[in-house]
Design an enzyme around this catalytic site. Structure first.
Site, short mmCIF file in Angstrom:
data_model
loop_
_atom_site.label_atom_id
_atom_site.label_comp_id
_atom_site.label_asym_id
_atom_site.label_seq_id
_atom_site.Cartn_x
_atom_site.Cartn_y
_atom_site.Cartn_z
N LYS A 121 0.87 -1.18 0.00
CA LYS A 121 0.00 0.00 0.00
C LYS A 121 0.90 1.22 0.00
CE LYS A 121 -4.44 0.90 0.16
NZ LYS A 121 -5.56 0.04 -0.23
N ASP A 161 -6.97 4.17 -4.60
CA ASP A 161 -7.65 4.05 -3.30
C ASP A 161 -8.25 5.44 -3.07
OD1 ASP A 161 -7.85 2.08 -0.82
OD2 ASP A 161 -7.44 4.02 0.05
P1 NDP Z 1 -12.85 7.81 -3.07
O1 NDP Z 1 -11.75 8.76 -2.90
O2 NDP Z 1 -13.42 7.57 -4.41
O3 NDP Z 1 -14.05 8.17 -2.09
C1 NDP Z 1 -13.84 8.27 -0.71
C2 NDP Z 1 -15.14 8.64 -0.05
O4 NDP Z 1 -15.01 8.46 1.35
C3 NDP Z 1 -15.53 10.08 -0.25
O5 NDP Z 1 -16.92 10.18 -0.23
C4 NDP Z 1 -14.89 10.75 0.96
O6 NDP Z 1 -15.50 11.99 1.34
C5 NDP Z 1 -15.13 9.73 2.02
N1 NDP Z 1 -14.09 9.87 3.05
C6 NDP Z 1 -12.75 9.73 2.88
N2 NDP Z 1 -12.09 9.98 4.02
C7 NDP Z 1 -13.03 10.29 4.91
C8 NDP Z 1 -12.98 10.63 6.28
N3 NDP Z 1 -11.80 10.73 6.95
N4 NDP Z 1 -14.16 10.86 6.90
C9 NDP Z 1 -15.34 10.76 6.23
N5 NDP Z 1 -15.44 10.44 4.93
C10 NDP Z 1 -14.31 10.22 4.29
O7 NDP Z 1 -12.29 6.43 -2.44
P2 NDP Z 1 -12.81 4.93 -2.67
O8 NDP Z 1 -14.28 4.92 -2.89
O9 NDP Z 1 -11.92 4.29 -3.64
O10 NDP Z 1 -12.47 4.29 -1.23
C11 NDP Z 1 -13.42 4.20 -0.18
C12 NDP Z 1 -12.99 3.09 0.78
O11 NDP Z 1 -12.95 1.85 0.08
C13 NDP Z 1 -11.61 3.25 1.41
O12 NDP Z 1 -11.64 2.70 2.71
C14 NDP Z 1 -10.73 2.37 0.52
O13 NDP Z 1 -9.57 1.94 1.20
C15 NDP Z 1 -11.67 1.22 0.25
N6 NDP Z 1 -11.39 0.39 -0.91
C16 NDP Z 1 -11.24 0.94 -2.15
C17 NDP Z 1 -10.99 0.12 -3.23
C18 NDP Z 1 -10.92 0.65 -4.62
O14 NDP Z 1 -10.78 -0.16 -5.53
N7 NDP Z 1 -11.00 1.94 -4.86
C19 NDP Z 1 -10.81 -1.33 -3.07
C20 NDP Z 1 -11.05 -1.81 -1.73
C21 NDP Z 1 -11.31 -0.96 -0.71
P3 NDP Z 1 -14.69 13.37 1.14
O15 NDP Z 1 -14.82 13.68 -0.32
O16 NDP Z 1 -15.38 14.35 2.01
O17 NDP Z 1 -13.27 13.10 1.58
O1 2IT Z 2 -7.89 -1.66 -0.74
C1 2IT Z 2 -7.83 -2.16 -1.88
O2 2IT Z 2 -7.99 -3.38 -2.07
C2 2IT Z 2 -7.60 -1.27 -3.03
N1 2IT Z 2 -7.51 -0.05 -2.84
C3 2IT Z 2 -7.42 -1.84 -4.41
C4 2IT Z 2 -6.03 -2.37 -4.60
C5 2IT Z 2 -5.70 -2.78 -6.01
O3 2IT Z 2 -4.52 -3.10 -6.20
O4 2IT Z 2 -6.56 -2.82 -6.88
#
Ligand code: NDP
Ligand code: 2IT
Length: 449
Positions: A121, A161
């Site tokens: 990561k 992420d």
């Molecule tokens: P994005 O950046 O697309 O969206 C993040 C969202 O979460 C936004 O709505 C953001 O709001 C909110 N957020 C972030 N930080 C905070 C905080 N400290 N408090 C409240 N809200 C918050 O990210 P993703 O959708 O990609 O990721 C969301 C989650 O999913 C994370 O935990 C990530 O690790 C996990 N994840 C993502 C994967 C992926 O493929 N993208 C895979 C597996 C897990 P704001 O705009 O106000 O910051």
């Molecule tokens: O938390 C996660 O699994 C991710 N942000 C996606 C990682 C990836 O390599 O696609």
């Protein structure tokens, strides 16, 4: 070695990392007891120590010609079953503890996918909010001008992420290609016309919904007609809502770090399209949604409150926390249970704190922990790597089918492992043990390295 003290003493300030490690240690204790080899091999001490941590300076220039310096990280946690694989997070809260927790979770999550990927990561404390495209580009170029020497398609393959989506992956890839003088699948989440995979943007959200559907089959139920509270409004949240709509469920909320939207009558296709435009093109805030849909309510949320009103004030059947770590504490978990929620599928990484997890388990909630429920994203990243190696692209249906099969298989593996260790229905124990055993057996096969 089977209590957390040796970790907290060594790195006393890494509280998120302690939280992630403590949960795994607790789950795998029976495995360690049955296998003296793991203790003799000091496997727990080895698995909590990253193989390599890279920390670097990222200087960049804003549109007003001011110089800024951010901090860059890559945690290369474990390569026992494949090249390091995991996302990059750009968010002001990023620090070593958060990235080590994410890298640690990633190791076991990737093992559950059954694809050959190790865990890593990375990211930066850079805040993308309010930055212009050119500022984002210059930042990504500076970030990659150091990272490029540490990564490669057979070494370490980053992805997105929080704060890192298609736009950022494009800028990062462009700089990597220039520096390495090589067009290769070094990042996943690429756009379709230069090496990306169909379904990768959708994969995490779709996978989390497929996992919820699998959990429901154990009670002979489906998602049809279920009212679903969703948090976040980014990549994972949006495609969670899309798949819920496909399966006849009704998403009723989403959020950002300033507040949440509750839409009693449900977020339909047209409303979701509007939200996607608002977030992905206009890069706006969720509060703006009510300008188009006045029947919905926007509730600002004070992050200092001891609970989140989104989890307290609305009845539902399912919850899909898809924003960030520790967004559900014990008060929130109890509020969800009181409101009738009996399915929780974690799109985010570690969104529920340990006391909250206990409340879900005590109340027999169908609770899918992040490392199982959100593994769809990295799974399709793995499929993107395969397609890049073969220099071909699979059609949408093929990738979606593979994703669905992987999520089903993860669910089955978690169930069977939990049964085997006398913890039927506990997906936390199932996921931790199944992921752990696969990784540490590979480490033992490969000797003390
Ligand atoms: P994005 O950046 O697309 O969206 C993040 C969202 O979460 C936004 O709505 C953001 O709001 C909110 N957020 C972030 N930080 C905070 C905080 N400290 N408090 C409240 N809200 C918050 O990210 P993703 O959708 O990609 O990721 C969301 C989650 O999913 C994370 O935990 C990530 O690790 C996990 N994840 C993502 C994967 C992926 O493929 N993208 C895979 C597996 C897990 P704001 O705009 O106000 O910051
Ligand atoms: O938390 C996660 O699994 C991710 N942000 C996606 C990682 C990836 O390599 O696609």
């Amino acid at each position: 070695m089977d209590n957390i003290n040796f970790v907290t003493e060594r790195d006393p300030y890494e509280k998120e990392f302690h939280q992630a490690v403590a949960e795994v240690i607790e789950s795998v204790r029976p495995v360690l007891e049955q296998n003296p080899l793991y203790r003799n091999e000091r496997i727990m001490e080895r698995v909590v120590e990253p193989e390599r941590v890279i920390l670097f300076r990222i200087p960049w220039v804003d549109d007003q010609k001011q110089v800024h310096v951010n901090r860059g990280f890559r945690i290369e946690m474990n390569s026992a079953i494949g090249p390091y694989k995991g996302g990059l997070r750009f968010h002001p809260s990023v620090n070593l503890s958060i990235l080590k927790f994410l890298a640690f979770e990633q190791v076991f999550k990737n093992a559950l996918t059954s694809l050959p990927m190790g865990g890593g990561k990375g990211g930066s404390d850079f805040d993308p909010k309010g930055k212009s495209d050119m500022e984002i580009m210059r930042f990504c170029q500076s970030f990659m001008s150091e990272l490029f020497r540490h990564i490669g398609p057979n070494t370490d393959v980053p992805a997105g992420d929080i704060g890192v989506g298609g736009r950022e992956i494009g800028y990062l890839f462009g700089m990597y290609k220039k520096l390495a003088n090589e067009f290769t699948g070094v990042l996943t989440g690429k756009a379709l016309n230069w090496g990306g995979s169909l379904i990768r943007p959708e994969a995490t959200g779709y996978g989390s919904v497929y996992f919820a559907a699998e959990m429901l089959t154990t009670r002979n139920e489906t998602l049809e007609g279920k009212r679903c509270l969703v948090s976040g409004s980014g990549n994972v949240s949006q495609y969670t809502m899309e798949k819920l709509l496909h399966l006849g469920a009704t998403p009723i909320s989403f959020s950002d770090s300033s507040g949440y939207i509750y839409d009693e009558v449900g977020i339909d296709r047209e409303k979701l399209d509007h939200l996607m435009y608002l977030k992905n093109v206009q890069r706006g805030r969720v509060s703006e949604y009510v300008e188009n849909y006045p029947e919905a309510v926007y509730v600002p949320v004070d992050q200092e409150l001891d609970h989140n009103p989104m989890w307290k004030d609305h009845k539902g059947d399912c919850a899909f926390p898809s924003a960030t770590q520790n967004e559900i504490n014990e008060i929130d978990a109890q509020n969800l249970v009181t409101n009738g929620v009996y399915v929780v599928s974690e799109g985010a990484n570690m969104p529920t704190n340990p006391e909250g997890v206990d409340i879900f388990l005590e109340n027999k909630v169908l609770y899918g922990p992040g490392k199982a429920a959100n593994a769809g994203g990295v799974s399709v990243s793995g499929l993107e790597m395969s397609q890049n190696s073969m220099r071909l692209n699979w059609p949408r249906e093929e990738v979606d089918k593979r994703l669905k099969d992987i999520m089903k298989n993860i669910h089955k593996m978690c169930m069977e492992t939990a049964d085997q260790y006398g913890a039927s229905g506990n997906y936390v124990v199932g996921a931790n043990i199944a992921g752990f055993v696969k990784v540490v057996d590979a480490m033992i096969d490969q000797g003390v390295v």
